[in-house]
Structure formats: C-alpha cells, structure tokens
Design a protein around this motif. Structure first.
Motif, PDB file in Angstrom:
ATOM      1  N   LYS A  58      24.098  64.392  44.702  1.00 25.17           N
ATOM      2  CA  LYS A  58      24.966  64.309  43.527  1.00 25.17           C
ATOM      3  C   LYS A  58      25.770  65.592  43.353  1.00 25.17           C
ATOM      4  N   GLN A 105      29.719  66.121  43.203  1.00 24.90           N
ATOM      5  CA  GLN A 105      30.343  66.844  42.095  1.00 24.90           C
ATOM      6  C   GLN A 105      31.275  67.934  42.603  1.00 24.90           C
ATOM      7  N   TRP A 143      33.054  65.553  37.564  1.00 26.62           N
ATOM      8  CA  TRP A 143      32.148  64.751  36.733  1.00 26.62           C
ATOM      9  C   TRP A 143      32.552  63.285  36.677  1.00 26.62           C
ATOM     10  N   ASP A 188      33.534  59.612  37.898  1.00 26.59           N
ATOM     11  CA  ASP A 188      33.278  58.785  39.070  1.00 26.59           C
ATOM     12  C   ASP A 188      34.424  57.826  39.388  1.00 26.59           C
TER      13      ASP A 188
END
Length: 619
Positions: free
Chosen positions: A378, A382, A387, A389
């Motif tokens: 993740k 990032q 942040w 998606d």
C-alpha cells in the motif's frame, strides 16, 4: 498465518544471536537519576516459555531472539551492545580509544552500555561518534557518550550522512508530536509485556524512555566511496539516501573486513511506510542500494553487522542475506507497480500479494515482523499514486464520524449492526466485524456493547498477527476501548528539550510555524525582530496571511518591526525547553524587548500546543 515453509529446526539465528557474548548487565534494568526505570529487558523473560495460543509462534521466536542482551564481540576490536534499547550500539576500538556507532535512544542506556564495555575492555576514551542515519534511536543517547565541549573543540569528530540534521529535525520535531502519539500504539507502550500483551515488534522489543538529545555532526559524508580515518581506523562509506531513512549510509571497515549496513538490511522485512507515520520510502531505490552494497563491499567483507539484530558471519552467508533482503524490497515494489498498472488499488494489491515467492517466504529475515507485505505494498502504491484511488466516489467522502452515522442509520441502527456483527464473528470474518463495529463506535462512542465487542475482536486479530506492530495496534486499540476517554486525551507535548541546543535557530522558528493556528491568525500582521548574541545572528519573524515566515536578517523594504528582542541563544534554549519562560526571562534581563511587547504575547497566544496522545479506535 505462519508459513509452513519455515525451518523451525534451523539453529543459525540463535547461534549468531548468542555468539561472542562477553558479559551482561544483570539484571538488565536501567534507571535515570531519579530512579525511574527507563529500560527493563528482564520483562521479556516469559519468552523463554513455549508459545501460547495468544501469540503467533513466528513473532514469539523473533521476540526471544531480540530479547538477548549484553556486550558481544563481533571480531577482535569490534563489539556490540544489544538488548539495551530497540537499536544496537556498535563499538570500534581504535589506536587510542573507541569509536561509538549509533548511541541508542536514551542517554541512560548509552551510558550503561558504554560502562559495560569499559568494565570488560578498559577505560578507553571515546574518540569518535558515527550516526548511520537520521532516526532518533541512533543518536539520542549521544550526550552521555561524548562531551559536547570535546565535539565543539573538534577533539572528537561526529560523522553523519549528508542531510542528517534536516531530516532528523523534520521527523523528530516538526511531525514529532503526531508520530509520537501513533508510535505509542505501534510499540504497545501502554500494554503490559506478556503472552496477552506486548511480545516485541520485530525490529526490537521496546523503545527506551530516558533522556534523549542530539549533538550536531561536525563532519558529513557527501559521496559514496568517501574514505575517512578515525583514531587510526580506515572506513569507506556508501550513501543510501531515501532507503530506510532519508539520510542514511553504510560503511566498510576494510582492515577488519566488517561491513556495517545501518538499517538497510535487517532480520525482518522493514517498513516502506511505518504505521506511526513517516515519509514514504523508496523501495526501488532501497533494492538498488543493496545491489550497490554487494558490488562495492561483498568481496571485501567477512562479517555483516547492522543497527538492529545480530550479525551475519561468512562471506557467502552475508551475500545471500543481502541478496534476499534486496529481492524482498524489489519484489514488493515491482509487483505492486505491475498490479497498479493493471488498475488495482492499494487495498486490492495488498490482497493480491499475500506472500513472497517460496524462496523468500522461507527466509526468516524476510518475514513481516515489522513491515508487512500488506502495508508495504500500500505504501508503494501511495508513493506513486497518493491517497486517491481514482474512484470518484472516494474523492469527496464524508469524514469518519459523519460517514459512520450514515452507515449505521442505513444498516438499521447501532444495535442491529452489533447483532449482525456477532454472526460474522461466529463465521470467523473478524476483519468485517472490526470494520462495521468501527462505524458503530464513530457514530455512538459510548455504545458499551459495541466497545467491548470491538475490543474482543481486536484482541483476536492481534493474537494471531505475525507482524509485531499490527499486534500492538490491535491490542492497544482494545485497551483504548476499555479506558475512560478523559484518561487518554491530549497530554501536551513538544520538542524534546535535550534536542533544542542542537537545532539551528531557523529550525526552531520553523517548528513554531507548524504550531501556528492559521485561521485564528488570518487577520493579523506582526513583525518581530530577533537579535541573537553568542552566536551573533539576526532574524525577522513575519506573521501575515495566517503564515509565520522566518527570515534571516533585517525586515524587507525597511518596514519597522512591532517589537525587537535581544537575547543570547542559550536563553532562548532555556525558554523553549521549559526551564524558564518569556515573562521570567524578560524580568531577569535575559531577554530585552523594545517596542510593543504585546506583539510577542499575541504571537505566542496564536501557537497551538501539540497533542501527544489522542484516540485512534474512537473519534
């Protein structure tokens, strides 16, 4: 879950973790001047027992290895203090004294470690200090290792990688309060040590709680291949910026054939982004620098030591270790990017990448005790994508409390959600239980049944976690849910007072800027001139548009300041460390103020005290 590939009969790590033991501090308990315990390594004695059902056996094994403490000989002339803090202190004997590498977090722990070394190796003076990188567990104890006067007089060099001060300040001062609050969850600081509580967090067992300070480096390593000689000991350095820390370096001791790799290779998968918060690290660069380390030093080293954990002996063994560590970071980077370019989001990628390939999955040192493949993937997402998606539904969602109220209303109310969650709990879907109960608690924080149910869910999730920081977050969340809110909220904090003298005046004013209440200051305009002596420098603070701007020198354009302050830097340090305050310093003449004194009080009144504790499992 623990991989079935792991070789539980392999004795290598235990043999290496106990090899070369010279002596112990018995009991290994360290106190400050008032008698308060700042480090207690004896509390991990329960790890000698068989792993219970309340712990992951793999994490239990890692804790048992990390809890081994004492002074260890790596090779003749090179020693390590391990088990005196989360990190190691390495000692390199020179011609006239000893060079200290990474003096732990706390001055009390560093002093105890140095005393143990001297008990067995003689009263050798410290002739140099090396910080391998910009994290506090590798410099905080320096004040009890070396005399500041000797450093200031250039009798003892303090060496660090380029960018050290900038990044030490940005992480430990600017964002320090928020990171400290989250670190208490990550390290389980409020939890008891025991089979139901903290059993370590993979990188180490705990962080010490003594006095931490900082002495600024006198020399910087600015390029790979740079060579230095301290007290007759030649060293060859490799800069590795943007890996485990923004400012970091490895170095080789060619005469001893020992390679020190800082925190770039460990007996655990490390973090690309820590759960406490930090800058996202570059997994691709991390892997690349480990390849460079192998190419530069592998044929010149027989032993590898790190700033955490135990050494690796043997050229073939250290090459395999470095190669597997390299491949772990490369794999999680490359596969995350591959899946990202297929259109998967960070959460989806974390589900896809459940395990490393078998050759890496069975390597004990690549297990996710500290960083996990899940949250590291993740973090890679990032780093590239941020942040968001890409789903428009997530672009402008409600904040947690407002969203929770709506979710709970849609689901039939808090009681109905709790009832349905019990069925999911019985089915073993603990992740879903935690998610839906979180909505209940953010909508109705005092819902007693939901709080206890969520606490039990967190405990079950924590007890099964192989990752130590996940375990601590889950169990601390359970603890939080069972505590009265007023006992945890908002303990005021700020810069560690022992670090203040090492910071530049600009860095101190910048730490004020991030504390300014911008909305409250939006319609204010103030100009304050600061004339410092010892050392002589002039600064202007401009408050305008809700922004505090420090500027070196006089006001621009000839604008007259509202007030002017004359003081020496030592007085400023005392004010900021809480030894005195502005009114007292002005009354005693330590600070002289001309002009509108109210301008200073107005500015100070717009500063917000950062919180050192805030709820996480509750709004």
């Amino acid at each position: 879950m623990t991989s079935p590939e792991l070789d539980w009969d392999d004795p290598t790590d235990l043999q290496n973790a106990t090899r070369g033991l010279v002596g112990r501090l018995d009991p290994c308990i360290i106190r400050d001047a008032s008698g308060r315990v700042v480090w207690d390594n004896e509390r991990w004695s329960f790890l000698k027992e068989i792993c219970p059902d309340t712990a992951n056996p793999s994490l239990w094994r890692q804790g048992r290895l990390n809890a081994l403490d004492g002074l260890f000989e790596v090779v003749p002339g090179i020693y390590q203090i391990r088990g005196f803090d989360v990190s190691n202190m390495t000692l390199v004997e020179g011609e006239t004294g000893v060079i200290v590498v990474d003096p732990l977090i706390s001055e009390e722990c560093a002093a105890a470690g140095l005393a143990l070394y001297r008990r067995h190796r003689g009263e050798r003076p410290v002739t140099g200090v090396i910080y391998t990188h910009s994290h506090a567990d590798h410099f905080g104890g320096v004040g009890e290792v070396v005399d500041k006067a000797d450093v200031a007089a250039h009798r003892v060099p303090v060496i660090a990688p380029e960018g050290f001060m900038e990044h030490a300040v940005s992480e430990n001062v600017f964002a320090g309060p928020a990171m400290l609050a989250r670190a208490r969850y990550m390290y389980g600081r409020w939890l008891p040590a025991g089979p139901d509580g903290v059993i370590g967090f993979g990188l180490g067992q705990a962080t010490s709680s003594g006095r931490a300070g900082l002495i600024a480096p006198t020399e910087l390593v600015t390029s790979t291949g740079q060579q230095w000689e301290i007290d007759g000991i030649p060293m060859v350095f490799q800069l590795t910026p943007g890996t485990e820390a923004p400012s970091e370096m490895n170095f080789l001791l060619p005469e001893q054939r020992v390679l020190l790799v800082a925190e770039n290779a460990n007996h655990t998968l490390h973090n690309v982004l820590t759960l406490r918060g930090a800058e996202v690290r570059d997994a691709r660069a991390w892997a690349g620098y480990l390849t460079e380390t192998i190419q530069l030093f592998a044929d010149r080293a027989d032993v590898l030591v790190g700033s955490h954990h135990w050494p690796t002996w043997g050229r073939a063994e250290l090459i395999r270790f470095l190669s597997e560590q390299r491949d772990a970071y490369a794999y999680l980077h490359d596969q995350t990017v591959r899946l990202m370019n297929r259109g998967l989001t960070g959460a989806e990628i974390a589900e896809e990448l459940q395990e490393f390939p078998p050759s890496l999955a069975k390597a004990w040192h690549a297990r996710g005790y500290y960083g996990s493949l899940s949250h590291n993937s993740k973090a890679v997402y990032q780093r590239y994508m941020g942040w968001f998606d890409g789903n428009p539904a997530h672009l402008w969602g409600h904040p947690p409390v407002e969203a929770a109220r709506r979710y709970v209303d849609f689901m039939g109310g808090a009681d109905m959600v709790v009832e349905k969650a019990r069925k999911s709990f019985e089915d073993g879907d603990l992740r879903w239980v935690a998610e839906v109960l979180n909505h209940v608690l953010f909508a109705e924080p005092e819902h007693a049944e939901a709080r206890e149910f969520q606490a039990g869910t967190f405990e079950r999730l924590g007890h099964s976690a192989e990752n130590g920081t996940w375990r601590n977050f889950y169990l601390t969340g359970a603890w939080e849910l069972r505590q009265p809110l007023e006992e945890r909220r908002n303990t005021a904090g700020g810069t560690n007072s022992e670090m203040i003298p090492a910071l530049s005046t600009e860095q101190l004013f910048q730490s004020w800027a991030v504390r300014l209440d911008g909305p409250a200051a939006a319609d204010r305009r103030l100009l304050l001139r600061w004339e410092f002596t010892a050392p002589a420098e002039t600064w202007t603070l401009l408050l305008a548009n809700g922004v505090l701007t420090p500027m070196r020198g006089e006001p621009i354009g000839g604008e007259q300041p509202h007030s002017a302050l004359r003081l020496d830097r030592a007085a400023f340090n005392r004010v900021l460390s809480g030894q005195t305050n502005f009114p007292e310093a002005i009354e005693t003449g330590e600070i002289v103020i001309d002009g509108d004194e109210q301008a200073l009080w107005t500015l100070l009144g717009l500063m917000e005290k950062p919180a050192r504790s805030f709820p996480v499992a509750l709004p």
